[in-house]
Enzyme design. Structure first.
Site, short mmCIF file in Angstrom:
data_model
loop_
_atom_site.label_atom_id
_atom_site.label_comp_id
_atom_site.label_asym_id
_atom_site.label_seq_id
_atom_site.Cartn_x
_atom_site.Cartn_y
_atom_site.Cartn_z
N SER A 120 11.05 -6.10 0.57
CA SER A 120 10.12 -4.98 0.49
C SER A 120 10.83 -3.64 0.75
O SER A 120 11.82 -3.34 0.09
CB SER A 120 8.99 -5.24 1.48
OG SER A 120 7.84 -4.59 1.04
N LYS A 127 14.44 -2.35 -0.91
CA LYS A 127 14.87 -1.05 -1.45
C LYS A 127 16.19 -0.69 -0.77
O LYS A 127 17.13 -0.18 -1.37
CB LYS A 127 13.83 0.04 -1.15
CG LYS A 127 12.37 -0.30 -1.56
CD LYS A 127 11.40 0.82 -1.20
CE LYS A 127 9.95 0.41 -0.93
NZ LYS A 127 9.20 -0.23 -1.96
N TRP A 165 1.38 -5.00 -6.72
CA TRP A 165 1.69 -3.68 -6.13
C TRP A 165 3.17 -3.32 -6.35
O TRP A 165 3.53 -2.16 -6.53
CB TRP A 165 1.34 -3.73 -4.64
CG TRP A 165 1.47 -2.46 -3.87
CD1 TRP A 165 2.26 -2.27 -2.77
CD2 TRP A 165 0.76 -1.24 -4.07
NE1 TRP A 165 2.09 -1.00 -2.29
CE2 TRP A 165 1.18 -0.34 -3.07
CE3 TRP A 165 -0.18 -0.81 -5.01
CZ2 TRP A 165 0.69 0.97 -2.96
CZ3 TRP A 165 -0.67 0.49 -4.91
CH2 TRP A 165 -0.23 1.36 -3.90
N HIS A 194 3.42 -11.37 -1.51
CA HIS A 194 4.50 -10.51 -1.02
C HIS A 194 5.05 -11.09 0.29
O HIS A 194 4.41 -10.98 1.33
CB HIS A 194 3.86 -9.14 -0.79
CG HIS A 194 4.83 -8.07 -0.43
ND1 HIS A 194 5.72 -7.54 -1.33
CD2 HIS A 194 5.03 -7.39 0.74
CE1 HIS A 194 6.42 -6.58 -0.74
NE2 HIS A 194 6.02 -6.48 0.50
C1 GTR Z 1 4.08 -1.23 1.42
C2 GTR Z 1 4.75 -0.23 0.53
C3 GTR Z 1 5.76 -0.92 -0.31
C4 GTR Z 1 6.61 -1.90 0.47
C5 GTR Z 1 5.93 -2.55 1.65
C6 GTR Z 1 6.83 -3.08 2.76
O1 GTR Z 1 3.08 -0.70 2.17
O2 GTR Z 1 3.76 0.35 -0.26
O3 GTR Z 1 6.55 0.04 -0.99
O4 GTR Z 1 7.78 -1.32 0.85
O5 GTR Z 1 5.07 -1.69 2.29
O6 GTR Z 1 7.92 -2.62 3.00
O7 GTR Z 1 6.41 -3.96 3.45
#
Ligand code: GTR
Length: 439
Positions: A277, A281, A368, A418
């Site tokens: 997540s 990045k 998402w 996720h």
């Molecule tokens: C979410 C965000 C994502 C992702 C995620 C995370 O809220 O919108 O970009 O990075 O968090 O890191 O868990």
């Protein structure tokens, strides 16, 4: 740590936002905001910047041209417009201290070490703790995985010998974090994402660091974390083209790699960097900048990670910059709703990793993060891998669920939400076996 009132208010607002966003984690399909597009037929038409044409229009036709000129141009564009420039050099006084060594870990299968990095050499200054677990095998040095974690090193495995993090934490349910402090109850709470024993059994070391050690994950205008160590006289926060938190987190990963170069147990030329997540990045940005990372793994990294920004699918640039104003540099805000004006797109982030192996993973219920956009980034990075004679995804279409595809660029979309699962790790371990053959 003394926190000013303004920061507390901001932090409270952020906490609420984070809580709402954490609901996204639980069930992204239900929580995706109404104004976000998750309909493929509504993806706008766009033209991606061509990684193989230099800024002055010269076509790039050889790996030499790529490495000598084009790579640097693209890296600079990402620094200037997206993640920010990190300062040159190291802060004065940076030191590594071995805090603890446990020779008999995981029932004798491994040894464990905790290494503290004092970023300015001062005990009360910013610091990060590296947890390093190394298999007890004859053939050393061993390759390693390194990944930042969300909740403290003690959350990856319920072993009381791992030091409980004392750093600032984002709120968590079920008593895992109280007053921004991790509790004993949180030991092992993210072990589902870290199959430590499997990794060790496969002959890899595992290193992890709590990401908040490097820069706490809230918008405080960069008063804490490592950024202040680099401020010029009179500077109070990073300039609009300088680093945000993702830049800082990835910088921390490189400092861990500096340490591995001095540790005889670890083969520093065989380090895979992994992140989930926001930390996916981060692993991509770390691998793009620091070519010492041998393998880069992005797990569900989404917007600002592997997903193409121009698709405006799921999370968009404006949304991420609004929810998390501290992740990217300030200039990235110029592209809120103007993704087509970005001088780069995320396929070029993947291209910066070439010719090293990169794994991009998506999850079917994680719209998402735009799974298709994550696949396409890999796809459009292929021409750069081809310059080096390396095969990429080996498929023009996003593969069916649970069917990984590709060689030096590998991709899967797996069943589920996720998260980081055993399925994900099974692929990463096989990928590492293939690209980092052991002695
Ligand atoms: C979410 C965000 C994502 C992702 C995620 C995370 O809220 O919108 O970009 O990075 O968090 O890191 O868990």
């Amino acid at each position: 740590m003394k926190i000013p009132q303004k920061t507390l208010t901001r932090s409270l607002l952020n906490t609420c936002t984070l809580f709402l966003l954490s609901l996204l984690h639980v069930n992204p399909l239900f929580a995706i905001p109404k104004d976000a597009n998750i309909d493929e037929t509504k993806v706008p038409k766009f033209t991606l910047p061509n990684p193989l044409v230099m800024g002055d229009g010269t076509p790039v036709t050889s790996s030499h041209q790529w490495s000598a000129r084009r790579r640097g141009e693209i890296l600079d564009l990402f620094r200037e417009h997206v993640y920010g420039h990190a300062p040159d050099g190291l802060p004065k006084g940076l030191t590594y201290q071995v805090l603890k060594t446990v020779p008999d870990f995981l029932n004798g299968k491994a040894s464990m070490k905790e290494i503290r990095v004092l970023f300015n050499g001062k005990k009360d200054g910013p610091k990060m703790d590296i947890l390093l677990i190394v298999p007890q095998i004859k053939y050393k040095p061993v390759p390693a995985f390194i990944g930042l974690n969300f909740g403290g090193n003690h959350t990856i495995l319920a072993d009381p010998r791992i030091t409980l993090s004392r750093s600032w934490m984002r709120p968590k349910k079920d008593g895992l974090v109280v007053d921004h402090q991790a509790t004993e109850k949180s030991r092992g709470s993210s072990s589902g994402r870290w199959p430590v024993e499997t990794i060790i059994d496969r002959g890899y070391a595992l290193a992890t660091i709590y990401y908040g050690d490097i820069d706490p994950d809230f918008d405080d205008d960069f008063k804490n974390g490592i950024q202040p160590l680099f401020y010029r006289d009179g500077q109070t926060k990073p300039a609009p083209n300088e680093w945000g938190s993702i830049g800082a987190w990835s910088w921390g990963l490189s400092r861990a790699l500096d340490y591995f170069e001095t540790d005889q147990d670890i083969d520093a030329k065989k380090i895979a960097v992994i992140g989930h997540s926001r930390l996916g990045k981060t692993s991509l940005w770390a691998g793009a900048q620091d070519q010492r990372f041998a393998i880069i793994i992005s797990n569900d990294s989404g917007c600002g990670g592997a997903a193409l920004s121009r698709r405006r699918f799921g999370e968009k640039v404006k949304r991420i910059n609004t929810s998390f104003p501290h992740w990217f540099n300030d200039r990235f805000n110029d592209y809120n709703d103007y993704e087509n004006a970005l001088p780069v797109d995320q396929h070029e982030l993947i291209a910066l990793i070439a010719p090293r192996p990169v794994y991009i993973a998506s999850a079917a219920e994680d719209q998402w993060a735009d799974p298709k956009g994550e696949f396409l980034s890999g796809k459009y990075a292929e021409p750069v891998y081809s310059l080096f004679g390396k095969k990429g995804l080996e498929s023009d279409q996003q593969p069916p669920i649970d069917h990984p595809t590709g060689d030096f660029i590998r991709y899967h979309i797996r069943t589920g939400k996720h998260d980081v699962t055993d399925f994900d790790w099974a692929q990463y371990l096989d990928f590492a076996d293939r690209h980092l053959p052991k002695k």
